[in-house]
Design an enzyme around this catalytic site. Sequence first.
Site, mmCIF file in Angstrom:
data_model
loop_
_atom_site.group_PDB
_atom_site.id
_atom_site.type_symbol
_atom_site.label_atom_id
_atom_site.label_comp_id
_atom_site.label_asym_id
_atom_site.label_seq_id
_atom_site.Cartn_x
_atom_site.Cartn_y
_atom_site.Cartn_z
ATOM 1 N N ARG A 56 135.464 -33.549 61.499
ATOM 2 C CA ARG A 56 135.433 -32.162 61.994
ATOM 3 C C ARG A 56 134.932 -31.221 60.894
ATOM 4 O O ARG A 56 134.171 -30.304 61.115
ATOM 5 C CB ARG A 56 136.820 -31.719 62.459
ATOM 6 N N VAL A 88 140.500 -23.726 64.514
ATOM 7 C CA VAL A 88 140.718 -24.021 63.090
ATOM 8 C C VAL A 88 139.402 -23.922 62.308
ATOM 9 O O VAL A 88 139.387 -24.087 61.093
ATOM 10 C CB VAL A 88 141.361 -25.425 62.924
ATOM 11 N N ASP A 89 138.307 -23.614 63.036
ATOM 12 C CA ASP A 89 137.036 -23.457 62.325
ATOM 13 C C ASP A 89 136.975 -22.062 61.704
ATOM 14 O O ASP A 89 137.851 -21.224 61.941
ATOM 15 C CB ASP A 89 135.849 -23.697 63.291
ATOM 16 N N HIS A 104 146.783 -21.876 64.646
ATOM 17 C CA HIS A 104 146.925 -23.346 64.562
ATOM 18 C C HIS A 104 146.377 -23.908 63.272
ATOM 19 O O HIS A 104 146.075 -25.106 63.194
ATOM 20 C CB HIS A 104 146.253 -23.992 65.782
HETATM 21 N N1 APR Z 1 132.437 -19.929 76.742
HETATM 22 C C1 APR Z 1 133.706 -19.543 77.010
HETATM 23 N N2 APR Z 1 134.691 -20.400 77.377
HETATM 24 C C2 APR Z 1 134.349 -21.700 77.500
HETATM 25 C C3 APR Z 1 133.041 -22.186 77.247
HETATM 26 C C4 APR Z 1 132.068 -21.227 76.847
HETATM 27 N N3 APR Z 1 130.802 -21.591 76.596
HETATM 28 N N4 APR Z 1 133.036 -23.531 77.463
HETATM 29 C C5 APR Z 1 134.297 -23.877 77.829
HETATM 30 N N5 APR Z 1 135.077 -22.773 77.865
HETATM 31 C C6 APR Z 1 136.489 -22.659 78.205
HETATM 32 C C7 APR Z 1 137.023 -23.742 79.132
HETATM 33 O O1 APR Z 1 136.788 -23.374 80.488
HETATM 34 C C8 APR Z 1 138.504 -23.709 78.789
HETATM 35 O O2 APR Z 1 139.198 -22.751 79.578
HETATM 36 O O3 APR Z 1 137.222 -22.800 77.018
HETATM 37 C C9 APR Z 1 138.526 -23.254 77.335
HETATM 38 C C10 APR Z 1 138.861 -24.367 76.373
HETATM 39 O O4 APR Z 1 140.178 -24.772 76.631
HETATM 40 P P1 APR Z 1 140.838 -25.876 75.684
HETATM 41 O O5 APR Z 1 139.872 -26.997 75.482
HETATM 42 O O6 APR Z 1 142.193 -26.139 76.265
HETATM 43 O O7 APR Z 1 140.982 -25.141 74.275
HETATM 44 P P2 APR Z 1 142.120 -24.144 73.826
HETATM 45 O O8 APR Z 1 142.601 -23.309 74.967
HETATM 46 O O9 APR Z 1 141.599 -23.441 72.634
HETATM 47 O O10 APR Z 1 143.278 -25.157 73.378
HETATM 48 C C11 APR Z 1 144.427 -24.572 72.799
HETATM 49 O O11 APR Z 1 145.256 -26.786 72.363
HETATM 50 O O12 APR Z 1 144.697 -28.899 71.648
HETATM 51 C C12 APR Z 1 145.334 -27.730 71.279
HETATM 52 O O13 APR Z 1 145.633 -26.853 69.124
HETATM 53 C C13 APR Z 1 144.658 -27.133 70.087
HETATM 54 O O14 APR Z 1 144.130 -24.822 69.645
HETATM 55 C C14 APR Z 1 144.088 -25.831 70.633
HETATM 56 C C15 APR Z 1 144.996 -25.519 71.793
#
Ligand code: APR
Length: 227
Positions: A56, A88-89, A104
């Site tokens: 990562r 975390v980036d 996080h």
């Molecule tokens: N622009 C905006 N949103 C987007 C895009 C985009 N181009 N592509 C995807 N998404 C949205 C998806 O629809 C989804 O709702 O981003 C969201 C990503 O959700 P997750 O993958 O669940 O990420 P996140 O909500 O940040 O996860 C929270 O979970 O795994 C743990 O610690 C980790 O910080 C993370 C936490």
Amino acid sequence: MMKIAVLSGAGVSAESGIKTFRDGNGLWENHDIMEVASPEGFKRNPALVLDFYNQRRRQLQTVTPNSAYIALAELEKYHDVTIITQNVDDLHERAGSTDVIHLHGELLKARSTVDETLILEWKDDLNIGDCCENNHQLRPHIVWFGEMVPMIEVAAEIIEDADAIIIVGTSMQVYPAAGLIQYAKPDAQVYFIDPNPSINPNKKITVYAEKASTGVPKVVEILAGMS
Ligand code: APR
């Protein structure tokens, strides 16, 4: 000048080429999240976890902030902006945002496995045998599942104080971060940006069912025009 809080998630980095957590059939870069993002996973196979974050960290050096990040940094010219990110980036910082809270943790930091207050900047690979000054193994400075989120109270106060809140790129599935929206003032306007929004619009919440790279600049333009 308004107080604006931004709650960002993995989706805001998607268009910079960093995979989200829940878009890839529940795997994070082909790993079960609990295998690489939990204290149990680290205990079971520290080398695998360290290698996962090494990959990562290396990837982070190959990507750049997209237009959503740039727009959020621009917003600081008009208002008092605090970024609360689950990511975390360091893309918010690289885009120019100056007030960023990492709920996080941070990929470019490492900490002692014994004294969690012993935190070091760490931009290269982190391997078994890399130790802190007290000769204890170092680990990624990431909040793994089941671990405390030290900054959550600070984040809640920022949301409580905000006149407007931008929520972008998060599935709102992981607590306590997802619960922050409950702290919004009754008259605070919420802008929710996500191509697959997990929240319904109402008179307080405006939903932009689109990517961050187009939705965030639209919201920033609206807020920049407000005093
Ligand atoms: N622009 C905006 N949103 C987007 C895009 C985009 N181009 N592509 C995807 N998404 C949205 C998806 O629809 C989804 O709702 O981003 C969201 C990503 O959700 P997750 O993958 O669940 O990420 P996140 O909500 O940040 O996860 C929270 O979970 O795994 C743990 O610690 C980790 O910080 C993370 C936490």
